[in-house]
Write a protein that holds these residues in place. Structure first.
Motif, PDB file in Angstrom:
ATOM      1  N   TYR A 129     -63.017 100.561  -4.411  1.00 38.69           N
ATOM      2  CA  TYR A 129     -64.245 100.549  -5.202  1.00 38.69           C
ATOM      3  C   TYR A 129     -64.847  99.153  -5.410  1.00 38.69           C
ATOM      4  O   TYR A 129     -66.066  99.025  -5.562  1.00 38.69           O
ATOM      5  CB  TYR A 129     -64.000 101.180  -6.584  1.00 38.69           C
ATOM      6  N   PHE A 130     -64.005  98.101  -5.406  1.00 38.76           N
ATOM      7  CA  PHE A 130     -64.503  96.806  -5.857  1.00 38.76           C
ATOM      8  C   PHE A 130     -64.299  95.629  -4.888  1.00 38.76           C
ATOM      9  O   PHE A 130     -64.811  94.545  -5.154  1.00 38.76           O
ATOM     10  CB  PHE A 130     -63.850  96.455  -7.204  1.00 38.76           C
ATOM     11  N   LYS A 131     -63.548  95.811  -3.805  1.00 41.03           N
ATOM     12  CA  LYS A 131     -63.270  94.671  -2.933  1.00 41.03           C
ATOM     13  C   LYS A 131     -64.544  94.105  -2.314  1.00 41.03           C
ATOM     14  O   LYS A 131     -64.769  92.879  -2.317  1.00 41.03           O
ATOM     15  CB  LYS A 131     -62.292  95.060  -1.826  1.00 41.03           C
ATOM     16  N   GLU A 132     -65.390  94.976  -1.786  1.00 40.67           N
ATOM     17  CA  GLU A 132     -66.643  94.528  -1.170  1.00 40.67           C
ATOM     18  C   GLU A 132     -67.517  93.813  -2.193  1.00 40.67           C
ATOM     19  O   GLU A 132     -68.123  92.778  -1.908  1.00 40.67           O
ATOM     20  CB  GLU A 132     -67.392  95.733  -0.594  1.00 40.67           C
ATOM     21  N   LEU A 133     -67.562  94.359  -3.403  1.00 44.55           N
ATOM     22  CA  LEU A 133     -68.356  93.745  -4.468  1.00 44.55           C
ATOM     23  C   LEU A 133     -67.781  92.397  -4.883  1.00 44.55           C
ATOM     24  O   LEU A 133     -68.529  91.445  -5.155  1.00 44.55           O
ATOM     25  CB  LEU A 133     -68.414  94.684  -5.672  1.00 44.55           C
ATOM     26  N   SER A 134     -66.451  92.300  -4.936  1.00 44.74           N
ATOM     27  CA  SER A 134     -65.819  91.034  -5.336  1.00 44.74           C
ATOM     28  C   SER A 134     -66.149  89.924  -4.340  1.00 44.74           C
ATOM     29  O   SER A 134     -66.373  88.768  -4.733  1.00 44.74           O
ATOM     30  CB  SER A 134     -64.301  91.210  -5.454  1.00 44.74           C
ATOM     31  N   LEU A 135     -66.209  90.276  -3.061  1.00 44.27           N
ATOM     32  CA  LEU A 135     -66.572  89.293  -2.030  1.00 44.27           C
ATOM     33  C   LEU A 135     -68.037  88.900  -2.162  1.00 44.27           C
ATOM     34  O   LEU A 135     -68.400  87.726  -2.046  1.00 44.27           O
ATOM     35  CB  LEU A 135     -66.296  89.857  -0.643  1.00 44.27           C
ATOM     36  N   LYS A 136     -68.887  89.898  -2.419  1.00 53.09           N
ATOM     37  CA  LYS A 136     -70.321  89.652  -2.552  1.00 53.09           C
ATOM     38  C   LYS A 136     -70.627  88.768  -3.760  1.00 53.09           C
ATOM     39  O   LYS A 136     -71.484  87.885  -3.699  1.00 53.09           O
ATOM     40  CB  LYS A 136     -71.052  90.989  -2.681  1.00 53.09           C
ATOM     41  N   MET A 137     -69.905  88.999  -4.859  1.00 47.74           N
ATOM     42  CA  MET A 137     -70.131  88.236  -6.094  1.00 47.74           C
ATOM     43  C   MET A 137     -69.302  86.958  -6.132  1.00 47.74           C
ATOM     44  O   MET A 137     -69.422  86.166  -7.065  1.00 47.74           O
ATOM     45  CB  MET A 137     -69.780  89.110  -7.307  1.00 47.74           C
ATOM     46  N   ASN A 138     -68.431  86.797  -5.138  1.00 50.87           N
ATOM     47  CA  ASN A 138     -67.520  85.656  -5.106  1.00 50.87           C
ATOM     48  C   ASN A 138     -66.639  85.624  -6.359  1.00 50.87           C
ATOM     49  O   ASN A 138     -66.418  84.572  -6.963  1.00 50.87           O
ATOM     50  CB  ASN A 138     -68.299  84.336  -4.972  1.00 50.87           C
TER      51      ASN A 138
END
Length: 281
Positions: A129-138
């Motif tokens: 749920y959050f890995k892609e978002l964590s990379l996008k938000m750094n």
């Protein structure tokens, strides 16, 4: 006149000793059946109606015994003083929604592989749920982990970057489009019904607590004021004791009303919509 004997504590009508013994056995050996019996009582239905915002008529209240009427009064008075804070609303909704999303994910994982350890399943959940978002938000993945959860794989510790399930944390996880979609479905279609069922059981606990406080008030009167045979004094004595035990007791909680549950649902959906609007700007 012995006013204590006139006002006998009871929740459902079981006048004979045999019935009382059967109830006691049911409560000890099969509490589920006992709770169902209590739920079928007219008094429970009146309090349940009050929880849903429906007022009892004078005729309905007159059918209750003194203990039940006093409990009904304590409930309605405490309900009028009961105002839910924003923090309480968001925690009720989003903690339940988060848990449901986890459970659904783990069930799907078990269909794929039954060999994965629970900790690995938890990590998989956050990555899904959050890995892609964590990379996008750094942002490190730890900022998406539930504040009350700690996980460890080997020497690596996984702990949330937030100290509590607060609005900054909620707004962070709501930035995940897939997570938003998952919990919005639950909040829209299942949340109100499930919480209502929970509140029904909490209402039973409230009734039991009030019954215990009522019995203690009667014992207190018998020990310290039984010589006073004035009926008004007796009733005021019991009411005062109940007020101290229930209205003025911060640890005595009443269940959420239906309107409060709906308000919490609206609050959560509004927060989700805000995040969607920000994403589309």
């Amino acid at each position: 006149m012995d006013y204590v004997s006139k006002i006998t504590p009871q929740i459902i009508d079981t006048p004979d000793e045999e019935s009382q013994a059967m109830l006691s056995q049911l409560e000890n050996n099969n509490p589920d059946i006992y709770e169902q019996m209590k739920k079928n009582s007219p008094f429970f239905h009146q309090l349940n109606n009050a929880q849903q915002g429906l007022l009892s008529t004078d005729q309905e209240l007159q059918k209750l015994n003194d203990e039940e009427r006093l409990t009904h009064e304590m409930y309605t008075r405490k309900s009028a003083l009961n105002h839910k804070r924003v923090e309480e609303k968001q925690k009720l909704v989003f903690k339940k929604a988060f848990k449901k999303a986890e459970q659904k994910f783990y069930q799907n994982q078990l269909k794929i592989s039954k060999k994965k350890k629970q900790t690995q399943q938890q990590i998989d959940f956050y990555e899904a749920y959050f890995k892609e978002l964590s990379l996008k938000m750094n942002k490190d993945l730890k900022y998406f982990i539930h504040p009350q959860k700690k996980m460890q794989i080997g020497v690596i510790n996984y702990q949330s970057g937030f100290k509590s399930f607060n609005q900054p944390y909620i707004r962070t996880i709501l930035k995940s489009k897939s997570f938003r979609s998952e919990i919005k479905d639950y909040i829209l279609n299942h949340f109100v019904r499930e919480v209502q069922e929970e509140m029904s059981y909490k209402l039973l606990k409230f009734i039991k607590f009030c019954s215990r406080m009522y019995e203690e008030a009667l014992k207190d009167f018998q020990m310290n004021s039984a010589k006073n045979d004035d009926e008004e004094y007796f009733r005021n004595f019991i009411r005062l004791k109940m007020e101290q035990s229930i209205l003025k007791n911060s640890k005595c909680k009443i269940p959420w009303s239906l309107q409060e549950i709906i308000d919490a649902q609206k609050f959560a959906l509004n927060l989700i919509d805000q995040e969607m609007d920000m994403e589309n700007e």
